[in-house]
Write an enzyme that holds these catalytic residues in place. Structure first.
Site: not given
Length: 294
Positions: A203, A205, A236, A245
């Site tokens: 995951h 960003h 976030c 993202n």
């Protein structure tokens, strides 16, 4: 073939000032399903006073279309979040902790050890209830407060989560600090530690513009599951300077150009990204929307 976990409906919208209605979230998710995406992080069971855009988790799940082969995930950060999730038909619990004491203490007033102890019980109960459980390890590639996070710390948390019942682990670059060489080394080290059968996801960003480069590095290291967000939405609320993202349609375009199957229809995904710009009433970060499909 790679697996996309679309996090736009959750991670993409949680940091937005505009509150998107449940019906619009459901339309977004339906469009994504129709484009071929089968793994969607749809909701978050967090305190609605802290993250107002995610207050409607139960309503969204009730309205979602039921399709064979489609998996809906929900973020869980605590025991109270688990209790809410277990009253719904969400398929997978995405149980999250960071691996940095500095980050954890600032945001949840607990050390990593304390958080892992509490969340291990959440994982066990979630798994016993019949839900799938994935462990998501934030700050796995660095912490905005303390810098490098020792690899051994990340590995230890993953091991504890899997012992508790997680069948998947996702390593999250919470504020976009990762670089491709680091990603490759950490992914390979995880496979060395837990075996090639480990269901490992990544995951990223795009804070420093390295999101797709890091996805490629993970792919070359053997990872086949990646989180991404439609139109590059995201951020976030608890992480300083975290931006969107990795963009779903940009990532699909990269993999299709490489001849890698994603199971998705790129033009359809691109249309959904353009539609999201109208929903959010501002330009979004996706690059393919601007460049077009060659």
């Amino acid at each position: 073939m790679i697996e996309i976990c679309e996090v736009g409906p959750r991670d993409g919208l949680q940091n937005e000032c505009k509150i998107v209605p449940a019906e619009t979230k459901v339309e977004l998710i339906t469009r994504l399903i129709d484009s071929g995406i089968r793994n969607i992080e749809a909701v978050s069971f967090v305190n609605p006073k802290v993250v107002p855009p995610m207050a409607d988790a139960e309503e969204v799940l009730k309205l979602l279309p039921k399709r064979n082969g489609v998996r809906f995930g929900g973020l869980v950060l605590s025991r109270s979040g688990l209790e809410r999730a277990l009253k719904t038909d969400v398929d997978f619990l995405h149980v999250v902790t960071t691996t940095s004491d500095s980050f954890n203490l600032r945001n949840v007033k607990r050390t990593v050890e304390q958080a892992v102890g509490e969340l291990s019980l959440v994982i066990k109960e979630g798994a016993a209830s019949g839900k799938g459980v994935a462990g998501v390890l934030g700050t796995a590639f660095g912490c905005p407060f303390e810098g490098d996070v020792p690899f051994e710390n990340v590995l230890k948390v993953a091991e504890r989560f899997m012992e508790a019942g997680c069948t998947e682990i996702t390593l999250a670059d919470t504020t976009g600090m990762a670089n491709p060489i680091q990603v490759q080394k950490i992914a390979e080290s995880f496979f060395d530690a837990f075996g090639k059968d480990l269901s490992l996801g990544l995951h990223f960003h795009n804070t420093r513009g390295l999101g797709l480069a890091n996805v490629l590095a993970g792919y070359q290291a053997g990872v086949r599951r990646f989180d991404s967000s439609i139109a590059g939405l995201g951020g976030c609320p608890f992480a300083p300077k975290a931006v969107g993202n990795v963009c779903t349609e940009d990532m699909i375009n990269m993999f299709h150009g490489m001849g890698v199957n994603t199971g998705t229809d790129l033009p359809s995904v691109l249309e959904t990204a353009k539609w999201m710009e109208t929903v959010m009433e501002r330009p979004l970060d996706g690059m393919l929307m601007k460049a077009g499909i060659a």
